[in-house]
Motif scaffolding. Structure first.
Motif, PDB file in Angstrom:
ATOM      1  N   TYR A   1       3.871  14.637   0.288  1.00  0.00           N
ATOM      2  CA  TYR A   1       3.524  13.234   0.507  1.00  0.00           C
ATOM      3  C   TYR A   1       3.569  12.880   1.989  1.00  0.00           C
ATOM      4  O   TYR A   1       2.683  12.181   2.496  1.00  0.00           O
ATOM      5  CB  TYR A   1       4.477  12.326  -0.271  1.00  0.00           C
ATOM      6  CG  TYR A   1       4.252  10.861   0.028  1.00  0.00           C
ATOM      7  CD1 TYR A   1       3.176  10.181  -0.516  1.00  0.00           C
ATOM      8  CD2 TYR A   1       5.113  10.178   0.889  1.00  0.00           C
ATOM      9  CE1 TYR A   1       2.955   8.837  -0.225  1.00  0.00           C
ATOM     10  CE2 TYR A   1       4.901   8.834   1.185  1.00  0.00           C
ATOM     11  CZ  TYR A   1       3.822   8.174   0.615  1.00  0.00           C
ATOM     12  OH  TYR A   1       3.599   6.857   0.919  1.00  0.00           O
TER      13      TYR A   1
ATOM     14  N   ALA B   1      -3.296  10.811   6.851  1.00  0.00           N
ATOM     15  CA  ALA B   1      -4.042   9.575   6.602  1.00  0.00           C
ATOM     16  C   ALA B   1      -3.902   8.600   7.762  1.00  0.00           C
ATOM     17  O   ALA B   1      -4.868   7.925   8.140  1.00  0.00           O
ATOM     18  CB  ALA B   1      -3.556   8.932   5.303  1.00  0.00           C
TER      19      ALA B   1
ATOM     20  N   LEU C   1       0.827  -1.208   0.000  1.00  0.00           N
ATOM     21  CA  LEU C   1       0.000   0.000   0.000  1.00  0.00           C
ATOM     22  C   LEU C   1       0.859   1.255   0.000  1.00  0.00           C
ATOM     23  O   LEU C   1       0.520   2.252  -0.651  1.00  0.00           O
ATOM     24  CB  LEU C   1      -0.937  -0.019   1.202  1.00  0.00           C
ATOM     25  CG  LEU C   1      -2.023  -1.090   1.185  1.00  0.00           C
ATOM     26  CD1 LEU C   1      -2.850  -1.041   2.465  1.00  0.00           C
ATOM     27  CD2 LEU C   1      -2.926  -0.930  -0.031  1.00  0.00           C
TER      28      LEU C   1
ATOM     29  N   TRP D   1       0.519  14.255   3.659  1.00  0.00           N
ATOM     30  CA  TRP D   1      -0.662  13.434   3.364  1.00  0.00           C
ATOM     31  C   TRP D   1      -0.625  12.130   4.145  1.00  0.00           C
ATOM     32  O   TRP D   1      -1.641  11.706   4.718  1.00  0.00           O
ATOM     33  CB  TRP D   1      -0.716  13.130   1.870  1.00  0.00           C
ATOM     34  CG  TRP D   1      -1.804  12.159   1.525  1.00  0.00           C
ATOM     35  CD1 TRP D   1      -3.113  12.431   1.284  1.00  0.00           C
ATOM     36  CD2 TRP D   1      -1.675  10.735   1.433  1.00  0.00           C
ATOM     37  NE1 TRP D   1      -3.805  11.271   1.040  1.00  0.00           N
ATOM     38  CE2 TRP D   1      -2.953  10.213   1.118  1.00  0.00           C
ATOM     39  CE3 TRP D   1      -0.595   9.858   1.572  1.00  0.00           C
ATOM     40  CZ2 TRP D   1      -3.172   8.853   0.946  1.00  0.00           C
ATOM     41  CZ3 TRP D   1      -0.819   8.504   1.406  1.00  0.00           C
ATOM     42  CH2 TRP D   1      -2.094   8.013   1.101  1.00  0.00           C
ATOM     43  N   LEU D   2       0.540  11.484   4.187  1.00  0.00           N
ATOM     44  CA  LEU D   2       0.653  10.199   4.874  1.00  0.00           C
ATOM     45  C   LEU D   2       0.408  10.357   6.370  1.00  0.00           C
ATOM     46  O   LEU D   2      -0.289   9.533   6.989  1.00  0.00           O
ATOM     47  CB  LEU D   2       2.029   9.595   4.617  1.00  0.00           C
ATOM     48  CG  LEU D   2       2.295   8.213   5.227  1.00  0.00           C
ATOM     49  CD1 LEU D   2       1.314   7.183   4.666  1.00  0.00           C
ATOM     50  CD2 LEU D   2       3.733   7.781   4.959  1.00  0.00           C
TER      51      LEU D   2
ATOM     52  N   GLN E   1      -5.827  10.689  -5.137  1.00  0.00           N
ATOM     53  CA  GLN E   1      -4.871   9.987  -4.282  1.00  0.00           C
ATOM     54  C   GLN E   1      -5.584   9.076  -3.290  1.00  0.00           C
ATOM     55  O   GLN E   1      -5.236   7.908  -3.145  1.00  0.00           O
ATOM     56  CB  GLN E   1      -4.019  11.011  -3.535  1.00  0.00           C
ATOM     57  CG  GLN E   1      -3.043  10.427  -2.519  1.00  0.00           C
ATOM     58  CD  GLN E   1      -1.754   9.957  -3.140  1.00  0.00           C
ATOM     59  OE1 GLN E   1      -1.512  10.199  -4.320  1.00  0.00           O
ATOM     60  NE2 GLN E   1      -0.940   9.282  -2.367  1.00  0.00           N
ATOM     61  N   ASP E   2      -6.593   9.595  -2.612  1.00  0.00           N
ATOM     62  CA  ASP E   2      -7.277   8.815  -1.586  1.00  0.00           C
ATOM     63  C   ASP E   2      -8.030   7.630  -2.185  1.00  0.00           C
ATOM     64  O   ASP E   2      -7.985   6.514  -1.641  1.00  0.00           O
ATOM     65  CB  ASP E   2      -8.249   9.709  -0.812  1.00  0.00           C
ATOM     66  CG  ASP E   2      -7.531  10.682   0.105  1.00  0.00           C
ATOM     67  OD1 ASP E   2      -6.340  10.451   0.394  1.00  0.00           O
ATOM     68  OD2 ASP E   2      -8.144  11.672   0.525  1.00  0.00           O
TER      69      ASP E   2
ATOM     70  N   ILE F   1      -5.783   4.716  -3.310  1.00  0.00           N
ATOM     71  CA  ILE F   1      -5.337   3.934  -2.159  1.00  0.00           C
ATOM     72  C   ILE F   1      -6.473   3.059  -1.629  1.00  0.00           C
ATOM     73  O   ILE F   1      -6.261   1.903  -1.248  1.00  0.00           O
ATOM     74  CB  ILE F   1      -4.813   4.869  -1.054  1.00  0.00           C
ATOM     75  CG1 ILE F   1      -3.629   5.680  -1.564  1.00  0.00           C
ATOM     76  CG2 ILE F   1      -4.398   4.073   0.175  1.00  0.00           C
ATOM     77  CD1 ILE F   1      -2.483   4.841  -2.057  1.00  0.00           C
TER      78      ILE F   1
ATOM     79  N   SER G   1       0.818   4.167  -2.878  1.00  0.00           N
ATOM     80  CA  SER G   1       0.620   5.585  -2.565  1.00  0.00           C
ATOM     81  C   SER G   1       1.747   6.436  -3.122  1.00  0.00           C
ATOM     82  O   SER G   1       1.501   7.512  -3.676  1.00  0.00           O
ATOM     83  CB  SER G   1       0.503   5.774  -1.052  1.00  0.00           C
ATOM     84  OG  SER G   1       1.722   5.443  -0.397  1.00  0.00           O
TER      85      SER G   1
ATOM     86  N   THR H   1       1.338   6.553  -6.980  1.00  0.00           N
ATOM     87  CA  THR H   1       0.218   7.413  -7.352  1.00  0.00           C
ATOM     88  C   THR H   1       0.573   8.880  -7.186  1.00  0.00           C
ATOM     89  O   THR H   1       0.290   9.712  -8.063  1.00  0.00           O
ATOM     90  CB  THR H   1      -1.009   7.075  -6.493  1.00  0.00           C
ATOM     91  OG1 THR H   1      -1.323   5.691  -6.627  1.00  0.00           O
ATOM     92  CG2 THR H   1      -2.205   7.912  -6.918  1.00  0.00           C
ATOM     93  N   PHE H   2       1.197   9.213  -6.063  1.00  0.00           N
ATOM     94  CA  PHE H   2       1.585  10.601  -5.814  1.00  0.00           C
ATOM     95  C   PHE H   2       2.591  11.077  -6.859  1.00  0.00           C
ATOM     96  O   PHE H   2       2.509  12.216  -7.345  1.00  0.00           O
ATOM     97  CB  PHE H   2       2.178  10.710  -4.411  1.00  0.00           C
ATOM     98  CG  PHE H   2       2.253  12.106  -3.884  1.00  0.00           C
ATOM     99  CD1 PHE H   2       3.373  12.888  -4.094  1.00  0.00           C
ATOM    100  CD2 PHE H   2       1.187  12.648  -3.186  1.00  0.00           C
ATOM    101  CE1 PHE H   2       3.435  14.176  -3.621  1.00  0.00           C
ATOM    102  CE2 PHE H   2       1.245  13.939  -2.707  1.00  0.00           C
ATOM    103  CZ  PHE H   2       2.373  14.708  -2.925  1.00  0.00           C
TER     104      PHE H   2
END
Length: 343
Positions: free
Chosen positions: A91, A98, A42, A94-95, A310-311, A314, A46, A49-50
């Motif tokens: 990133y 999340a 995962l 965001w991580l 992005q979300d 994932i 991510s 994708t980013f």
């Protein structure tokens, strides 16, 4: 109990002891191993994708505000959504969010992702569940009937339908279903979604065409795979000959012996198709105007809403990983040899 008796006192069995034995079981170790393997997968999805989103040319802030926006307005929007920061820093932000349950805020609608997901996940879940149930419920009896008389009329017709269904793309099939049942016959709605709160009947009626558009290709694939595996076992496996020699009827041999062994292969195919099934909602929900996650993802791509894209990527990846984890667990439950051979 006295020491003179030659026996040492035993420890009472506590809940912690049972918990420790359960944690040390092969099945639990298999689950933990697969979960630990899913984490880097995962994370890799991510990061990829980013990175891909960052390679798209143009400025997302400028694309949202339009060419008439001033530089000050563009810079303010870039600062609000941290677009002026470096890629690795964005990133990590965001991580971190999340991992704390904060999936961010849409750059277009200014809604939190949590609220957008809450409004839409039920539609996608219903579509995927109905397509899965319909395809599997239809494929099993058809495959059994075809395998019972291989080369017969029913077998030939079912295989012809399966090949034809696999050759047609789901979006083409969706348009054909709309043309026939919504335009020509006019018995089903072409677009729109009716929630369960407005009644089960209207809800299912609005989901018939999108469900069939997704279920028919799956039905064709499951039928062809299961029929081929059943015929191969009925014609070449020793345990089938042994069962027949014992006087067991053909239907019982097919169902109780051949189908039970073929179910292992079906579990693998179904688990691998869950990710494909969820991904197919992007097109089907757009065609039938269903307000689900697939439509939201496509809207995010069209509007350059990187937070939404992005979300959702994932989330779709997590669903595929979880499906494969579930397949491994089902294998271990059905065949204990897999548990002991996994460590």
């Amino acid at each position: 109990m006295s020491v003179a008796s030659g026996l040492l006192p035993t420890r009472p069995r506590t809940g912690f002891g049972r918990l420790g034995r359960a944690a040390g079981s092969p099945l639990v170790r298999l689950i933990v191993k697969r979960v630990l393997l899913a984490i880097p997968i995962l994370l890799g999805v991510s990061v990829l994708t980013f990175w891909v989103l960052s390679l798209i040319p143009g400025d997302p802030a400028r694309a949202m505000l339009g060419m008439n926006a001033t530089d000050a307005q563009v810079e303010a929007l870039r600062h609000e959504y941290h677009l002026d920061e470096s890629g690795p820093q964005r990133y990590l932000d965001w991580l971190t969010g999340a991992l704390h349950g904060d999936l961010g805020t849409s750059m277009v609608s200014s809604q939190t992702m949590s609220s957008m997901l809450a409004d839409r996940w039920a539609v996608t879940f219903e579509l995927v569940a109905l397509a899965f149930i319909v395809s599997l419920a239809a494929a099993v009896p058809v495959a059994l009937l075809a395998a019972r008389w291989p080369g017969g009329v029913f077998d030939r017709i079912s295989m012809l339908c399966s090949v034809t269904g696999l050759a047609v793309a789901n979006y083409v099939l969706a348009l054909l279903l709309v043309l026939v049942f919504a335009v020509e016959v006019n018995v089903l709605p072409a677009i729109g979604y009716v929630g369960l709160g407005q009644g089960l009947g209207p809800n299912l009626k609005s989901m018939v065409l999108p469900t069939l558009a997704m279920a028919i290709p799956l039905f064709c694939f499951y039928t062809r795979f299961l029929r081929g595996d059943l015929v191969d076992q009925m014609q070449s496996e020793d345990y089938v000959d042994t069962a027949r020699a014992k006087g067991i009827g053909p239907w019982r041999v097919l169902w109780m012996h051949a189908f039970r062994n073929s179910s292992f292969g079906m579990i693998t195919i179904v688990g691998l198709n869950i990710g494909t099934l969820v991904g197919g909602t992007v097109i089907i929900e757009q065609i039938f105007a269903l307000p689900g996650l697939g439509q939201l993802l496509l809207q995010g791509i069209n509007t350059r809403d990187t937070v939404v894209v992005q979300d959702l990527v994932i989330i779709f990846a997590a669903i595929a990983v979880f499906a494969n984890l579930l397949v491994d667990v089902l294998y271990a439950v059905l065949d204990p040899r897999i548990r002991y051979g996994s460590h």
